[in-house]
Design a protein around this motif. Structure first.
Motif, PDB file in Angstrom:
ATOM      1  N   GLY A 329     -27.084  70.217 -52.452  1.00 20.48           N
ATOM      2  CA  GLY A 329     -25.684  69.950 -52.129  1.00 20.48           C
ATOM      3  C   GLY A 329     -24.766  71.529 -52.029  1.00 20.48           C
ATOM      4  N   LEU A 330     -25.311  72.538 -51.976  1.00 18.20           N
ATOM      5  CA  LEU A 330     -24.513  73.635 -52.048  1.00 18.20           C
ATOM      6  C   LEU A 330     -23.937  74.073 -50.733  1.00 18.20           C
ATOM      7  CD1 LEU A 330     -26.687  76.212 -54.114  1.00 18.20           C
ATOM      8  CD2 LEU A 330     -24.197  75.296 -54.654  1.00 18.20           C
ATOM      9  N   GLU A 331     -24.691  73.819 -49.472  1.00 21.90           N
ATOM     10  CA  GLU A 331     -24.124  73.787 -48.316  1.00 21.90           C
ATOM     11  C   GLU A 331     -23.371  72.783 -47.561  1.00 21.90           C
ATOM     12  OE1 GLU A 331     -27.269  76.124 -45.976  1.00 21.90           O
ATOM     13  OE2 GLU A 331     -28.537  75.432 -47.643  1.00 21.90           O
ATOM     14  N   THR A 332     -23.032  71.692 -48.345  1.00 19.41           N
ATOM     15  CA  THR A 332     -22.593  70.609 -47.547  1.00 19.41           C
ATOM     16  C   THR A 332     -21.363  70.186 -48.535  1.00 19.41           C
ATOM     17  OG1 THR A 332     -23.905  69.009 -48.615  1.00 19.41           O
ATOM     18  CG2 THR A 332     -24.541  69.972 -46.442  1.00 19.41           C
ATOM     19  N   ALA A 333     -21.081  70.477 -49.612  1.00 12.90           N
ATOM     20  CA  ALA A 333     -20.238  69.888 -50.427  1.00 12.90           C
ATOM     21  C   ALA A 333     -18.716  70.210 -50.186  1.00 12.90           C
ATOM     22  CB  ALA A 333     -20.242  70.574 -51.860  1.00 12.90           C
ATOM     23  N   PHE A 334     -18.299  71.256 -49.607  1.00 13.37           N
ATOM     24  CA  PHE A 334     -16.871  71.080 -49.374  1.00 13.37           C
ATOM     25  C   PHE A 334     -16.583  70.368 -48.209  1.00 13.37           C
ATOM     26  CE2 PHE A 334     -12.834  72.424 -47.696  1.00 13.37           C
ATOM     27  CZ  PHE A 334     -12.091  72.670 -48.717  1.00 13.37           C
ATOM     28  N   PRO A 335     -17.476  70.522 -47.053  1.00 14.99           N
ATOM     29  CA  PRO A 335     -17.055  69.726 -45.736  1.00 14.99           C
ATOM     30  C   PRO A 335     -17.077  68.298 -46.107  1.00 14.99           C
ATOM     31  CG  PRO A 335     -18.934  70.997 -45.481  1.00 14.99           C
ATOM     32  CD  PRO A 335     -18.369  71.359 -46.569  1.00 14.99           C
ATOM     33  N   LEU A 336     -18.162  67.784 -46.878  1.00 11.39           N
ATOM     34  CA  LEU A 336     -18.177  66.437 -47.165  1.00 11.39           C
ATOM     35  C   LEU A 336     -16.793  65.713 -47.914  1.00 11.39           C
ATOM     36  CD1 LEU A 336     -21.927  66.147 -48.075  1.00 11.39           C
ATOM     37  CD2 LEU A 336     -20.849  64.648 -46.379  1.00 11.39           C
ATOM     38  N   LEU A 337     -16.546  66.670 -48.728  1.00  6.53           N
ATOM     39  CA  LEU A 337     -15.330  66.296 -49.605  1.00  6.53           C
ATOM     40  C   LEU A 337     -14.195  66.352 -48.879  1.00  6.53           C
ATOM     41  CD1 LEU A 337     -16.590  67.902 -52.992  1.00  6.53           C
ATOM     42  CD2 LEU A 337     -16.591  65.420 -52.607  1.00  6.53           C
ATOM     43  N   TYR A 338     -14.017  67.288 -48.082  1.00  9.15           N
ATOM     44  CA  TYR A 338     -12.767  67.464 -47.371  1.00  9.15           C
ATOM     45  C   TYR A 338     -12.610  66.398 -46.417  1.00  9.15           C
ATOM     46  CZ  TYR A 338      -9.180  69.447 -44.167  1.00  9.15           C
ATOM     47  OH  TYR A 338      -8.071  69.665 -43.285  1.00  9.15           O
ATOM     48  N   THR A 339     -13.524  66.105 -45.612  1.00 11.15           N
ATOM     49  CA  THR A 339     -13.641  64.928 -44.693  1.00 11.15           C
ATOM     50  C   THR A 339     -13.461  63.605 -45.100  1.00 11.15           C
ATOM     51  OG1 THR A 339     -15.217  66.266 -43.196  1.00 11.15           O
ATOM     52  CG2 THR A 339     -14.911  63.730 -42.528  1.00 11.15           C
ATOM     53  N   HIS A 340     -14.013  63.387 -46.350  1.00 12.08           N
ATOM     54  CA  HIS A 340     -14.452  61.976 -46.855  1.00 12.08           C
ATOM     55  C   HIS A 340     -13.011  61.748 -48.019  1.00 12.08           C
ATOM     56  CE1 HIS A 340     -17.357  60.436 -44.310  1.00 12.08           C
ATOM     57  NE2 HIS A 340     -17.752  61.842 -44.477  1.00 12.08           N
ATOM     58  N   LEU A 341     -12.564  62.760 -48.656  1.00 16.59           N
ATOM     59  CA  LEU A 341     -11.472  62.578 -49.630  1.00 16.59           C
ATOM     60  C   LEU A 341     -10.116  63.163 -49.114  1.00 16.59           C
ATOM     61  CD1 LEU A 341     -13.225  63.580 -52.829  1.00 16.59           C
ATOM     62  CD2 LEU A 341     -13.005  61.265 -51.942  1.00 16.59           C
ATOM     63  N   VAL A 342     -10.025  64.420 -48.552  1.00  6.65           N
ATOM     64  CA  VAL A 342      -8.917  64.928 -48.077  1.00  6.65           C
ATOM     65  C   VAL A 342      -8.327  64.290 -46.784  1.00  6.65           C
ATOM     66  CG1 VAL A 342      -7.631  66.989 -47.459  1.00  6.65           C
ATOM     67  CG2 VAL A 342      -9.255  66.998 -49.358  1.00  6.65           C
ATOM     68  N   LEU A 343      -9.259  64.141 -45.827  1.00  2.00           N
ATOM     69  CA  LEU A 343      -8.843  63.584 -44.446  1.00  2.00           C
ATOM     70  C   LEU A 343      -8.558  62.102 -44.629  1.00  2.00           C
ATOM     71  CD1 LEU A 343     -10.803  65.616 -42.102  1.00  2.00           C
ATOM     72  CD2 LEU A 343      -8.345  66.172 -42.680  1.00  2.00           C
ATOM     73  N   ARG A 344      -8.887  61.519 -45.806  1.00  2.00           N
ATOM     74  CA  ARG A 344      -8.619  59.928 -45.802  1.00  2.00           C
ATOM     75  C   ARG A 344      -7.675  59.981 -47.160  1.00  2.00           C
ATOM     76  NH1 ARG A 344     -14.814  57.248 -45.148  1.00  2.00           N
ATOM     77  NH2 ARG A 344     -15.015  58.179 -43.072  1.00  2.00           N
ATOM     78  N   GLY A 345      -7.095  60.876 -47.525  1.00  2.00           N
ATOM     79  CA  GLY A 345      -5.855  60.558 -48.416  1.00  2.00           C
ATOM     80  C   GLY A 345      -6.205  60.397 -49.669  1.00  2.00           C
ATOM     81  N   VAL A 346      -7.528  60.375 -50.160  1.00  2.00           N
ATOM     82  CA  VAL A 346      -7.922  60.054 -51.298  1.00  2.00           C
ATOM     83  C   VAL A 346      -7.373  61.263 -52.577  1.00  2.00           C
ATOM     84  CG1 VAL A 346      -9.667  59.946 -53.047  1.00  2.00           C
ATOM     85  CG2 VAL A 346      -9.793  58.793 -50.707  1.00  2.00           C
ATOM     86  N   LEU A 347      -7.594  62.588 -52.027  1.00  2.00           N
ATOM     87  CA  LEU A 347      -7.301  63.803 -52.776  1.00  2.00           C
ATOM     88  C   LEU A 347      -6.291  64.566 -51.564  1.00  2.00           C
ATOM     89  CD1 LEU A 347     -10.279  65.182 -54.780  1.00  2.00           C
ATOM     90  CD2 LEU A 347      -8.277  63.732 -55.672  1.00  2.00           C
ATOM     91  N   THR A 348      -5.432  65.416 -52.255  1.00  4.23           N
ATOM     92  CA  THR A 348      -4.845  66.521 -51.445  1.00  4.23           C
ATOM     93  C   THR A 348      -5.785  67.540 -51.252  1.00  4.23           C
ATOM     94  OG1 THR A 348      -3.625  67.703 -53.293  1.00  4.23           O
ATOM     95  CG2 THR A 348      -2.444  65.790 -52.037  1.00  4.23           C
ATOM     96  N   LEU A 349      -5.624  68.517 -50.224  1.00  2.00           N
ATOM     97  CA  LEU A 349      -6.377  69.813 -50.498  1.00  2.00           C
ATOM     98  C   LEU A 349      -6.093  70.548 -51.376  1.00  2.00           C
ATOM     99  CD1 LEU A 349      -8.373  71.785 -48.717  1.00  2.00           C
ATOM    100  CD2 LEU A 349      -6.155  72.636 -47.556  1.00  2.00           C
ATOM    101  N   ALA A 350      -5.077  70.719 -52.107  1.00  6.33           N
ATOM    102  CA  ALA A 350      -4.816  71.365 -53.178  1.00  6.33           C
ATOM    103  C   ALA A 350      -5.438  70.934 -54.486  1.00  6.33           C
ATOM    104  CB  ALA A 350      -3.190  71.440 -53.467  1.00  6.33           C
TER     105      ALA A 350
END
Length: 435
Positions: A329-350
């Protein structure tokens, strides 16, 4: 050494908005954050970031580096290179190696190898019991002096309540957190997936939610009177989230982590009996996944950790019932979470960044995770617009075991700096993920 990052963007701490800033690093420290900074010293290395996002260095409090003993799966060098590529400057490694990290000598060995590799800071956990066998407490005091940040028998649950209580008393006297893999063997043994829809469809032995939640509840009760910092690893079940929430409401020092895969997937997503989808705890129901997201949003779950668990392709080819648990999971964690949580409005980037930087540092008492003048120069630069496809064949980790192969995601780390030293620079390497 001086390094000037120009034309980047950082999160405004008051508004959560992205604002343009330059950052000057001198030695191992962030010397200045401002606008229109220039390199007064001609020896200063200047990097134009062209509007890319700058975060404090990402922190992962749960990884498996496999060394010593399982170097065919991963080494400290390959694991920390993968960490740097994923934007992580600090990782905490689990002790379920062979031999188990249950002595000061092995703790020192791991730290020395990580320092020699130089890609990411490694903070070892020490085992709770000798050989993780659940029979005899380790010499926690000696391991603390050698550099551990907590104790855990990760990979197996401490089955004896008496042993766990003794461990908590000892850990508390030393100021060490108890980090628990919560799994009751009498409920979980022999299972390979969640006891739900997928298990029923393919007639596989399931692992029920209660296998985790029973230990979470037990340990919260044991820790309550002692006062030890109790941390729940890779929380996955709705019942476990409820128990942690109730403990926090009473003011108990209980914290918890959740993985990207448990936030993004459930057992209904598993297409077939393929061991790339086999992890422990298993992917739970959609109701459990919703409870995890709610718990992350309301602060019940404190941090995100990858549980990076590399295995060989040969091991994973053994099938759902016989293959080992775990995914990388180390190499994919941030882009996966940014794409599927932040860009979908589940979490803010902050919010996402906070749970991967400041919060893990805070709950484990680390001096990292904050982007501010005078703080350690641990930084991660992320291109929030860059979109790529996850291709396991290009991983720097030895592990290729992921269910996310082929997913197209945004927000890739492109530059990682630890203690003022560049440990990963995408611009300097021909190794890239699949387009």
């Amino acid at each position: 050494m001086k390094l000037l990052l120009q034309n980047g963007r950082v999160l405004d701490p008051t508004t959560g908005e992205l604002v343009h800033k330059d950052i000057l690093i001198e030695g191992q420290t962030i010397a200045k954050i401002g606008t229109d900074l220039n390199a007064a010293d001609p020896e200063t290395e200047v990097i134009d970031l062209s509007g890319k996002f700058i975060s404090a260095g990402l922190i992962d409090m749960h990884v498996h580096l496999r060394e010593p003993g399982f170097e065919q799966k991963e080494t400290i060098e390959t694991g920390t290179r993968a960490a740097a590529r994923g934007g992580f400057t600090t990782v905490a490694c689990m002790p379920n190696t062979r031999p188990v990290i249950d002595s000061a000598e092995l703790v020192k060995e791991v730290i020395a190898k990580a320092e020699q590799a130089g890609y990411a800071r490694v903070l070892p956990y020490g085992a709770i019991t000798v050989r993780e066998a659940g029979q005899e407490l380790t010499d926690m005091a000696a391991m603390k002096e050698a550099g551990i940040i907590g104790v855990t028998d990760d990979g197996v649950g401490v089955q004896s309540s008496k042993m766990m209580k003794e461990a908590m008393r000892k850990a508390h006297s030393l100021g060490l957190p108890v980090v628990a893999h919560c799994e009751d063997d009498s409920l979980a043994k022999g299972g390979c997936v969640h006891d739900g829809q997928f298990a029923a469809r393919f007639r596989l032995k399931g692992i029920p939610n209660e296998a985790e939640a029973v230990h979470v509840g037990r340990d919260i009760l044991l820790a309550e009177d002692i006062g030890v910092h109790y941390h729940v690893c890779h929380i996955s079940a709705a019942q476990s989230v409820r128990l942690v929430r109730e403990a926090k409401a009473r003011g108990q020092k209980v914290t918890a982590e959740v993985t990207p895969h448990h936030l993004l997937l459930c057992d209904e997503d598993i297409p077939e009996p393929n061991a790339m989808w086999k992890m422990n705890p298993p992917l739970r129901s959609s109701r459990d996944r919703e409870a995890l997201i709610e718990g992350l949003k309301d602060g019940t779950i404190d941090i995100i950790a990858t549980d990076h668990a590399p295995h060989t392709l040969e091991e994973k080819a053994a099938g759902m019932e016989r293959a080992p648990f775990g995914i990388v999971g180390l190499e994919t964690a941030f882009p996966l979470l940014y794409t599927h949580l932040v860009l979908r409005g589940v979490l803010t980037l902050a919010e996402l960044v906070d749970k991967m930087t400041r919060k893990p540092a805070e709950i484990f008492g680390l001096p990292y995770g904050v982007l501010a003048e005078g703080k350690p120069a641990d930084l991660t630069v992320i291109d929030l617009e860059e979109e790529r496809t996850i291709d396991p064949d290009t991983f720097l980790s030895k592990g290729r075991n992921t269910p996310f192969a082929g997913w197209r995601v945004k927000g890739w780390p492109v530059l990682t700096i630890m203690n003022g030293k560049i440990t990963w620079n995408q611009a300097d390497t021909a190794l890239t993920f699949g387009e």
